[in-house]
Design an enzyme around this catalytic site. Sequence first.
Site: not given
Ligand code: CO
Length: 148
Positions: A134, A46, A51, A88-89, A130-131
Amino acid sequence: MALRKIITLENEILRKVSKPVVNFDESLWNLLDDMKDTLLKSTGVGLAAPQVAVLKRIFVLNLNNMYIEAINPKITKVSGCQKGPEGCLSIPGRQHNVVRPNKVTVEFFDRYGNPMSITAVDFMARAICHETDHLDGVLYIDHIEKNK
Ligand code: CO
C-alpha cells in the site's frame, strides 16, 4: 482519537507512493491512535496510512493477539511461497488468491523512533506484504494477473 474514513479503490490517493515519516511527534501519535481506532472498528487485520488518505509510510496490524505499529517499514528478507485468499478494506466485498512469500522479515520504527524487526510466517507474512505494498501504491489485485 477518532475514526478516519477509509478510502476505496476509485480514489487515486491509493495509487500514490507514500513518503517516509521524519518526525516522531505528537501529530504522528494522533494519526497512529486514529488508525488504531479505525482498524479495530473494522473487519480487517491491517490498515495502511494511504487508506485513510495520508501518504506516509505507516501501517498497523492487529493479528495473532498482537498489535503492531510499523513506521517506515522495509521488507529485508523473503523466502518460500504461499497462495491464499486476500481482501482489503479499500476493496470491500472482494477476495482473491494471491501468491506471497511464506516468510518475511520487516524492519521498521515504532512510534518513538526505536528500530524494530519482526520475522513472520504464513498469514502474518502475507499481511505484512499486503500493507507494505500500500505504501508504494500497490493493491493486492495488481498481483492477480501475475499469478496466472
Ligand atoms: Co489493503
